[in-house]
Scaffold this motif. Structure first.
Motif, PDB file in Angstrom:
ATOM      1  N   LEU A 149      26.521 -11.369 -53.916  1.00 43.53           N
ATOM      2  CA  LEU A 149      26.283 -12.763 -53.543  1.00 43.53           C
ATOM      3  C   LEU A 149      25.930 -12.885 -52.067  1.00 43.53           C
ATOM      4  CD1 LEU A 149      29.110 -14.734 -55.419  1.00 43.53           C
ATOM      5  CD2 LEU A 149      26.674 -14.676 -55.962  1.00 43.53           C
ATOM      6  N   ALA A 150      26.183 -11.786 -51.335  1.00 46.74           N
ATOM      7  CA  ALA A 150      25.946 -11.789 -49.892  1.00 46.74           C
ATOM      8  C   ALA A 150      26.639 -12.980 -49.243  1.00 46.74           C
ATOM      9  CB  ALA A 150      24.441 -11.807 -49.590  1.00 46.74           C
ATOM     10  N   ALA A 151      27.807 -13.256 -49.761  1.00 44.11           N
ATOM     11  CA  ALA A 151      28.527 -14.445 -49.282  1.00 44.11           C
ATOM     12  C   ALA A 151      30.021 -14.190 -49.390  1.00 44.11           C
ATOM     13  CB  ALA A 151      28.134 -15.658 -50.101  1.00 44.11           C
ATOM     14  N   GLY A 152      30.454 -13.067 -48.820  1.00 43.47           N
ATOM     15  CA  GLY A 152      31.848 -12.637 -48.950  1.00 43.47           C
ATOM     16  C   GLY A 152      32.852 -13.724 -48.624  1.00 43.47           C
ATOM     17  N   ARG A 153      32.527 -14.525 -47.645  1.00 40.08           N
ATOM     18  CA  ARG A 153      33.505 -15.528 -47.222  1.00 40.08           C
ATOM     19  C   ARG A 153      33.733 -16.599 -48.286  1.00 40.08           C
ATOM     20  NH1 ARG A 153      28.752 -16.299 -44.916  1.00 40.08           N
ATOM     21  NH2 ARG A 153      27.801 -18.363 -44.848  1.00 40.08           N
ATOM     22  N   HIS A 154      32.832 -16.678 -49.253  1.00 38.03           N
ATOM     23  CA  HIS A 154      32.974 -17.723 -50.268  1.00 38.03           C
ATOM     24  C   HIS A 154      33.681 -17.255 -51.527  1.00 38.03           C
ATOM     25  CE1 HIS A 154      30.542 -20.378 -47.987  1.00 38.03           C
ATOM     26  NE2 HIS A 154      29.460 -19.630 -48.078  1.00 38.03           N
ATOM     27  N   THR A 155      33.858 -15.930 -51.652  1.00 34.73           N
ATOM     28  CA  THR A 155      34.248 -15.424 -52.961  1.00 34.73           C
ATOM     29  C   THR A 155      35.614 -15.917 -53.428  1.00 34.73           C
ATOM     30  OG1 THR A 155      34.885 -13.413 -51.862  1.00 34.73           O
ATOM     31  CG2 THR A 155      32.804 -13.377 -53.102  1.00 34.73           C
ATOM     32  N   THR A 156      36.511 -16.251 -52.502  1.00 34.90           N
ATOM     33  CA  THR A 156      37.830 -16.691 -52.971  1.00 34.90           C
ATOM     34  C   THR A 156      37.732 -18.059 -53.643  1.00 34.90           C
ATOM     35  OG1 THR A 156      38.269 -17.548 -50.780  1.00 34.90           O
ATOM     36  CG2 THR A 156      39.219 -15.393 -51.321  1.00 34.90           C
ATOM     37  N   THR A 157      36.662 -18.779 -53.393  1.00 32.02           N
ATOM     38  CA  THR A 157      36.533 -20.088 -54.025  1.00 32.02           C
ATOM     39  C   THR A 157      35.500 -20.047 -55.149  1.00 32.02           C
ATOM     40  OG1 THR A 157      34.876 -20.748 -52.412  1.00 32.02           O
ATOM     41  CG2 THR A 157      37.155 -21.358 -51.948  1.00 32.02           C
ATOM     42  N   THR A 158      35.176 -18.837 -55.583  1.00 30.27           N
ATOM     43  CA  THR A 158      34.158 -18.696 -56.614  1.00 30.27           C
ATOM     44  C   THR A 158      34.788 -18.286 -57.932  1.00 30.27           C
ATOM     45  OG1 THR A 158      32.518 -18.046 -54.979  1.00 30.27           O
ATOM     46  CG2 THR A 158      32.072 -17.400 -57.224  1.00 30.27           C
ATOM     47  N   THR A 159      34.255 -18.814 -59.010  1.00 29.85           N
ATOM     48  CA  THR A 159      34.696 -18.416 -60.336  1.00 29.85           C
ATOM     49  C   THR A 159      34.249 -16.983 -60.601  1.00 29.85           C
ATOM     50  OG1 THR A 159      34.504 -20.701 -61.050  1.00 29.85           O
ATOM     51  CG2 THR A 159      34.526 -19.029 -62.777  1.00 29.85           C
ATOM     52  N   THR A 160      35.134 -16.176 -61.148  1.00 33.65           N
ATOM     53  CA  THR A 160      34.832 -14.752 -61.321  1.00 33.65           C
ATOM     54  C   THR A 160      35.118 -14.270 -62.734  1.00 33.65           C
ATOM     55  OG1 THR A 160      35.508 -14.438 -59.020  1.00 33.65           O
ATOM     56  CG2 THR A 160      35.227 -12.460 -60.343  1.00 33.65           C
ATOM     57  N   TRP A 161      34.220 -13.473 -63.233  1.00 40.47           N
ATOM     58  CA  TRP A 161      34.322 -12.887 -64.575  1.00 40.47           C
ATOM     59  C   TRP A 161      34.887 -11.472 -64.452  1.00 40.47           C
ATOM     60  CZ3 TRP A 161      32.148 -14.483 -69.459  1.00 40.47           C
ATOM     61  CH2 TRP A 161      32.114 -13.481 -70.427  1.00 40.47           C
ATOM     62  N   TYR A 162      35.903 -11.139 -65.239  1.00 39.83           N
ATOM     63  CA  TYR A 162      36.454  -9.780 -65.261  1.00 39.83           C
ATOM     64  C   TYR A 162      36.446  -9.245 -66.685  1.00 39.83           C
ATOM     65  CZ  TYR A 162      38.728 -11.159 -60.850  1.00 39.83           C
ATOM     66  OH  TYR A 162      39.002 -11.604 -59.590  1.00 39.83           O
ATOM     67  N   SER A 214      39.222 -19.007 -62.243  1.00 44.51           N
ATOM     68  CA  SER A 214      38.515 -20.122 -61.624  1.00 44.51           C
ATOM     69  C   SER A 214      39.445 -20.942 -60.745  1.00 44.51           C
ATOM     70  CB  SER A 214      37.913 -21.015 -62.713  1.00 44.51           C
ATOM     71  OG  SER A 214      37.142 -22.030 -62.117  1.00 44.51           O
ATOM     72  N   PRO A 215      38.992 -21.244 -59.540  1.00 49.76           N
ATOM     73  CA  PRO A 215      39.793 -22.118 -58.679  1.00 49.76           C
ATOM     74  C   PRO A 215      39.538 -23.581 -59.046  1.00 49.76           C
ATOM     75  CG  PRO A 215      37.815 -21.459 -57.525  1.00 49.76           C
ATOM     76  CD  PRO A 215      37.713 -20.872 -58.916  1.00 49.76           C
TER      77      PRO A 215
END
Ligand SMILES: Nc1nc2c(ncn2[C@@H]2O[C@H](COP(=O)(O)OP(=O)(O)O)[C@@H](O)[C@H]2O)c(=O)[nH]1
Ligand SMILES: [Mg+2]
Ligand SMILES: [Zn+2]
Length: 315
Positions: free
Chosen positions: A215-228, A241-242
């Protein structure tokens, strides 16, 4: 140039000779940056064609490689979409879900209103729900269990977890529930969501790192929905998901509300007035069910608050 020519000619994926358009799964989305996973597991940074992007994690898309990156050509129809809506905007959690797992605990005390809102949104979206009561090792679990009794009574599955203190038993409880499914995990902060992800997804940190690079946006990842993915065969997945706070339900019309609450729905059809709001009308089947103890006081209070909220003018 060749691709543009084909598109201009109106060819679809099926008649493109070298299948330049592939299917993919959205595993992360942040604004106009979308990480798409191909059927063989490769992840590609894609961008939607056009200005507006409303892609969410769980979306199935058709995409085409252009250089190192991809362009999203089409969104496959969604089976379902879980979202919340306040006065000003709609926020989507994820699409194409098999299960919503809401994590709660006795400590910190969970908000029953928030829990109910999530369950109502899922009911409207046609998504099965399950409540995970975590931290059952703590004395506060007893009260939480009592507060969840109405949910058990209305047929919602409630599982007991101690994700930190009894990870083995918790994993054994969760595995059969999650097998073969795409599950969205929601919960107010402090309930154990990160503990759950780390227990079930050993590579969680690495997967997040990989996505933040993409995403080239590391600072945003904690507020991003993530698939595992939960398994190597990629049959079961967890979506973290936050954004559980301020769970607006503006998508629901007030008369629809009771039909989306299973304990209320069971009492419908017995009201004297067909357009009964179940607040003050005489001969109300819902309030009779309340008097008989079939609807919990807490649920009736939350219903009233939601009904008022959804009935106020939008602006
Ligand atoms: N006693 C107890 N504490 C837990 C349990 N699971 C998680 N915790 C703790 O609760 C706190 C919040 O957990 P975390 O996973 O960060 O919650 P999140 O905010 O939902 O991601 C942490 O201090 C955890 O160690 C549990 O089963 N029992
Ligand atoms: Mg957390
Ligand atoms: Zn009524």
């Amino acid at each position: 140039m060749r691709r543009q020519g084909r598109r201009a000619a109106g060819l679809t994926a099926h008649d493109s000779p070298d299948s330049a358009v592939d299917s993919g799964l959205v595993v992360a989305a942040h604004g106009r940056h979308v990480v798409v996973e191909t059927p063989d597991g490769t992840r590609v940074l894609c961008h939607p064609r056009g200005k507006k992007s409303d892609l969410v994690v769980g979306d199935r898309v058709r995409w085409m490689l252009t250089g190192d990156e991809g362009v999203i050509e089409a969104l496959e129809p969604r089976r379902n979409l879980l979202f919340r809506q306040d006065e000003w905007r709609t926020k989507s959690f994820a699409a194409n879900l098999d299960l919503l797992l809401v994590l709660v605990a006795g400590e910190p005390v969970f908000s029953e209103s928030q829990l109910t809102r999530a369950l109502i949104a899922a009911e409207q979206a046609g998504i099965t729900t399950c409540i995970g009561l975590n931290k059952t090792d703590l004395p506060a679990a007893a009260l939480a269990r009592e507060r969840l009794a109405p949910y058990v009574a209305m047929g919602i599955q409630v599982i007991e977890l101690a994700l930190k203190t009894d990870p083995q038993r918790s994993r054994a409880t969760l595995q059969p529930l999650l097998a073969g499914k795409t599950t969205l995990v929601l919960g107010p902060s402090g309930m154990g969501k990160s503990t759950l992800i780390n227990l079930l997804v050993p590579q969680a940190a690495a997967q997040v790192g990989e996505i933040s690079v993409a995403l080239a946006a590391g600072r945003h990842t904690t507020t991003t929905t993530t698939w595992y993915w939960l398994d190597g065969t990629r049959q079961a997945a967890l979506i973290d998901s936050p954004g559980f706070q301020e769970f607006g339900l503006r998508q629901i019309e007030p008369p629809q509300l009771a039909t989306l609450m299973p304990d209320f729905a069971a009492a419908l059809g017995h009201c004297r007035f067909h357009n009964c709001s179940h607040r003050h009308e005489p001969g109300c089947g819902v309030r009779e069910a309340l008097a008989r103890g079939e609807i919990a006081e807490s649920r009736y209070r939350i219903y009233g608050e939601l009904f008022d909220e959804l009935s106020t003018k939008r602006w």
